[in-house]
Scaffold this motif. Structure first.
Motif, short mmCIF file in Angstrom:
data_model
loop_
_atom_site.label_atom_id
_atom_site.label_comp_id
_atom_site.label_asym_id
_atom_site.label_seq_id
_atom_site.Cartn_x
_atom_site.Cartn_y
_atom_site.Cartn_z
N SER A 1 0.85 -1.18 0.00
CA SER A 1 0.00 0.00 0.00
C SER A 1 0.89 1.24 0.00
N ARG A 2 0.30 2.39 -0.29
CA ARG A 2 1.13 3.59 -0.33
C ARG A 2 1.79 3.84 1.02
N GLY A 3 1.04 3.60 2.06
CA GLY A 3 1.61 3.80 3.39
C GLY A 3 2.79 2.87 3.63
N GLU A 4 2.63 1.65 3.22
CA GLU A 4 3.71 0.68 3.42
C GLU A 4 4.94 1.05 2.62
N HIS B 1 5.93 4.05 2.04
CA HIS B 1 6.62 5.10 2.79
C HIS B 1 7.36 4.53 3.98
N HIS C 1 2.96 -4.97 8.94
CA HIS C 1 2.35 -4.59 7.67
C HIS C 1 2.15 -5.81 6.77
#
Lengths: 259, 259
Positions: free
Chosen positions: B32-35, B37, B133
């Motif tokens: 995911s985008r968060g992951e 980062h 994650h």
DNA sequence: CGGTTCGTTGAGGCCCATCAATCTATGTGG
DNA sequence: CCACATAGATTGATGGGCCTCAACGAACCG
């Protein structure tokens, strides 16, 4: 057929008669007791399979993981003109096709070698378990990494060792994986046809035969009705250049498994 | 040195200039985008490494994962008498030593081939990320499974294919992995010494040389200053028995990645 | 410009494949 | 229980693919 593994390392036992104890997933030491139960429940009933039966054919859809709980099997790949190479031998406790966890098609086949008992795990159920249980996830990725390590060593053998060294190396490896005695002598089942051994080693059956004789005549091994005994471990390992650490029989923190 | 990979499949781009985009972890489509980062933040600053430098030596402690962001490297194993076999070639985007995630000692070495840019990830941080994650966990195990598949194919090559077929197969594989054009002709960097190629293929440098000439004279390839171009893809794949599916360039559900 | 690494070429030999025949073990049907 | 069939192990003869050793050429580099 193949005895259960007494196991050189004392693993915390749970349900001693559960179908999956003895499995590498178990021995990885990553599974909590709860996770062990969950996994047992997710798995199909045991299935008995005759020798030389394909569980999966090359290129088949792969919606099922197979776990070998007894007997022998192998992964195999073939070239267009029919030459066969076994990337892995599967003994009691091995997961046959880890890739089925995330791929929808396998580029190798899985076939029994002896009579074998197989347990199946559906891909979607496995994925769900992996998502919910960190121990199960860790056990699976750990298994994948170990397989990687074993394959690397096989590549070294096939690419760079002589036929004699290759055969000796395989026998040393099996001796350890099957939990045979590690001192002096060690006996273990070796149900492979010389042709199958050749397919594992990148040799012809004829040459496997000659190398077996070589080892026998030198007094390094004896073999009779599908049983091999290594008479001189030290000398065999010397010939093979064998160092058992790559098998990762004892995972780094088996003792640290969550309760 | 080696160009960045435009990538044949349009991956959802996030931070286009982030150091890890272009990495197989990214392209797996599991992050995911968060992951993405989080992973960027966990990683060491880029490090430039000269050719023929060991990142890890055989048997070294392994508390660090290395990710190759540019240039070439390889895993290597050796026999007691010094013969070398490369279980893997590492190009931009590859993780060099996935095993470092769970093992505390590697049974292979990692060495640069060209100038390379490397990014490091500490084992404990990686484990923490994997635990927190799910996308990162899935990306890592997916990578492990792909490596397994590639290694199996290499074993088939080394064990059962002729020298010419082996070399052709390797070139076909690199053509795809490097994202070179897949139609008609395709050019890509090939910085390997013939000796290194031999170590990857289980051959001597002398014989690699002869096989390269064979391919050149037949008009199948051309090569000049560390660049190979395949002149006739179809015929090369025919010779090699090459089918790119095993590379799993496009993961099963890249499109299904969480937003 | 000398040194070093890498590619190229040739001669010779060995390891293992290939082909083929024989022997043994196991199983099967009558 | 025997005749027969089949799969696997064993043995021999022959050849070839790749290795080994060695020398030379070419490219790169300080």
């Amino acid at each position: 057929m193949i005895g259960t593994h007494p196991g050189p390392l004392p693993v915390a036992r749970t349900a001693p008669h559960s179908i999956l104890s003895g499995t590498r997933l178990w021995k990885s030491g990553f599974l909590s007791r709860g996770e062990q139960h969950v996994l047992e429940d997710a798995v199909s009933p045991v299935r008995l399979v005759a020798p030389n039966i394909d569980l999966v054919r090359e290129g088949d859809r792969a919606d099922t993981l197979f776990i070998v709980t007894d007997g022998w099997a192998c992964r195999y790949t073939t070239t267009r003109d029919g030459a066969r190479q076994l990337p892995a031998l599967l003994v009691a406790g091995d997961v046959a096709n880890l890739d089925a966890l995330m791929f929808d098609r396998l580029d190798y086949g899985v076939r029994t070698i002896t009579h074998a008992t197989i347990v199946a795990l559906q891909q979607d159920r496995a994925l769900a378990l992996v998502a919910q249980h960190p121990g199960i996830a860790r056990a699976f990725t750990w298994l994948g990494l170990v397989e990687n390590a074993i394959q690397s060593k096989w590549m070294l053998s096939i690419g760079r060792r002589s036929a004699l060294e290759r055969l000796a190396h395989l026998l040393c490896e099996l001796s350890v994986r099957l939990g045979a005695a590690n001192d002096g002598e060690s006996s273990f089942p070796f149900p492979l046809t010389q042709e199958q051994a050749g397919d594992a080693l990148g040799l012809t059956s004829v040459h496997v035969n000659r190398m077996m004789q070589h080892l026998r005549i030198r007094g390094l091994i004896a073999s009779a009705n599908r049983l091999v005994t290594i008479r001189d471990q030290a000398k065999m390992r010397q010939i093979a250049g064998f160092d058992p650490r790559y098998l990762h029989i004892a995972p780094r923190d088996a003792q640290l498994a969550p309760p």
